[in-house]
Design an enzyme around this catalytic site. Structure first.
Site, short mmCIF file in Angstrom:
data_model
loop_
_atom_site.label_atom_id
_atom_site.label_comp_id
_atom_site.label_asym_id
_atom_site.label_seq_id
_atom_site.Cartn_x
_atom_site.Cartn_y
_atom_site.Cartn_z
NE ARG A 13 93.52 52.18 87.07
CZ ARG A 13 92.74 53.10 86.90
NH1 ARG A 13 91.47 53.08 86.67
NH2 ARG A 13 93.31 54.56 87.31
CG ASP A 14 92.50 55.21 83.36
OD1 ASP A 14 91.35 54.87 83.49
OD2 ASP A 14 92.82 56.46 83.51
CG HIS A 27 94.64 60.32 86.26
ND1 HIS A 27 95.09 59.05 85.94
CD2 HIS A 27 93.47 60.42 85.30
CE1 HIS A 27 94.28 58.35 85.36
NE2 HIS A 27 93.55 59.03 84.99
CG HIS A 85 91.10 61.02 81.10
ND1 HIS A 85 90.97 59.69 80.58
CD2 HIS A 85 91.34 60.95 82.40
CE1 HIS A 85 90.95 58.85 81.50
NE2 HIS A 85 91.25 59.66 82.81
CB CYS A 130 86.30 56.53 83.37
SG CYS A 130 85.56 55.73 84.97
CG ASN A 155 94.66 57.86 80.88
OD1 ASN A 155 94.58 58.21 81.86
ND2 ASN A 155 94.01 56.50 80.54
#
Lengths: 301, 301
Positions: free
Chosen positions: A13-14, A207, A209, A240, A249
């Site tokens: 996903r990300d 979460h 980065h 993002c 990430n």
């Protein structure tokens, strides 16, 4: 010391959302490699606007592949949603674990979903109801928890208010996200300590980065402050699309290495994670920031 | 929490030693940029075999430039030495701060200086005497403190023994070095805690490489465990020519960013450190791993 941290793999996903769309078959190749790591939670897609995130437009098709994989592996699949409509679509597609993002900063919230933080917060109750009535759990992820690319530093009180609202209406888990990769261990420690009395017994995740090199240091600070769940992406894939300057990430394999050697258990096999990072690099067709993909494991004693 | 950490800039020595030799004028350009950061300690060169480390063969010429720079800045210059001969040459060249490396692993010790760990440890007394008689301080840096590229994991008892021997014969400071970039926060915390009673009131430093992504996380763990001195290199320049697989030092600017936002004071200006990283990239003529050089500072509140 925390004996176990749950890693949620977010490359599907990300990791992929900012990439050019890839075929479903390539996603399934990546998913197979990720499943081979032994990870127990995988965020596989998002039920959001296909025009805004074309790379995840195949959410329903991907979801149709999940039952056979869930039968073969001890794993929970989840999907991100941006509102009640997406939550309903995710439930209809068979998802049993949803994440709903609320940006603590209005600037990012408007850019991301076209709503204010306050409006997004008010939707938590509806989305939690849709999830629970559909037999799914709901996690509220608080984005731009430290800084916003538009508004600058986020007042921690805004994060605490969203967490309180989420707990109040029955969220199953809370997470805080460093959407643009600006936070550092000292800031992480302070925010986690402030959140702990609010989230109480609910699982708290984070979460990060690695945009400014401090992703793993922040993850370590989060773990020592009591966070038991961390998002990561094989290869360090991801960014993002609506947050200028965000980059990868934290890499799953780098995190697994760090935690393994710090006596914190995960369910992941390091060699399998490094292999999955290589698969991620292949499916997107460009180099990835992972350190372990280059350096490999150390010689173990 | 530690209120202040002393950063020692090592780009001129550890940063350049693996590079093709660059002209003295280019080194002075880099040194000027480094001095502009406000850093108080700079390791400028090594008095070692010019045939083994040709990039630092100009040690005496560089040392001749230091008095005028010392007069203009509040800074201490230091040099690495590998034995009594190098220590004497460094003193003769006017250095007032020396570092002597002892590899805790025999494999790396033999590859690095052609001596066993035990033989190198026995030389500490001689080198400390040469330093002190010459009006200089001596720091003992314990290399391969966690892992050796040849011998695998290092028994922590070997590190503690070297530290004890160094304290015994009058070393002024002790440091531990993750020569090949394999350590992680949990291992750092354990080793620092074991060393603290041995080093007692002496300053304890640490030196990390970011080979497996955990350099800054390890630095943060070291600081929280009581280390007050950290080596770093602008741009993340550097490696070790005699340690296969070693890659860049932790980047000064990434470390300054992390510490500043974690309320740990350094003497360095972040923008000047980012500028110096750009100078480092120019003088070596290739890209560097620094995160801040790409991403820049965050928007401050």
């Amino acid at each position: 010391m925390i004996p176990h941290v749950t890693i949620r793999e977010v490359s599907l996903r990300d990791g992929l959302q900012i990439e050019a769309p890839i075929p479903l078959s390539a996603k399934l190749d990546l998913l197979d490699a990720v499943l081979a790591t032994g990870v127990r939670e995988i965020e596989v897609t998002a039920f959001v606007s296909p025009s805004k995130v074309p790379a995840l437009a195949d959410a329903a098709e991907l979801a149709a592949e999940l039952p056979r994989l869930r039968d073969a592996h001890d794993v929970e699949f989840s999907a991100l949603v941006a509102g009640p409509g997406g939550a309903a679509r995710a439930i209809a597609a068979g998802l049993t674990s949803l994440e709903y993002v609320v940006s603590a900063a209005d600037g990012h919230s408007q850019a991301n979903v076209g709503r204010s933080t306050s409006d997004s917060t008010h939707l938590i109750a509806d989305i939690a109801r849709i999830a629970h009535e559909g037999g799914a759990t709901i996690e509220v992820i608080i984005a731009t928890a430290w800084d916003c690319p538009f508004d600058g530093p986020t007042d921690p009180a805004r994060v605490l208010d969203i967490a309180s609202a989420a707990v109040e209406v029955g969220a199953d888990r809370i997470a805080i996200a460093d959407t643009i990769g600006t936070t550092t261990p000292g800031r992480v420690t302070r925010l986690v300590e402030a959140l702990r009395p609010i989230v109480a017994d609910l699982p708290l995740g984070a979460h990060f980065h690695d945009t400014r090199g401090a992703g793993l240091a922040s993850a370590w600070a989060a773990v020592t402050a009591g966070v038991t769940r961390l998002d990561a992406s094989v290869g360090g894939l991801g960014g993002c699309p609506f947050a200028p300057g965000a980059s990868g990430n934290i890499a799953t394999e780098d995190l697994v290495y760090l935690l393994r050697d710090s006596d914190v258990h995960t369910d992941l096999d390091l060699e399998a994670a490094i292999h999955a990072a290589g698969v991620a690099r292949s499916v997107v067709g460009h180099d990835l920031p992972s350190a372990l993909l280059r350096a490999g494991d150390r010689i173990l004693g």
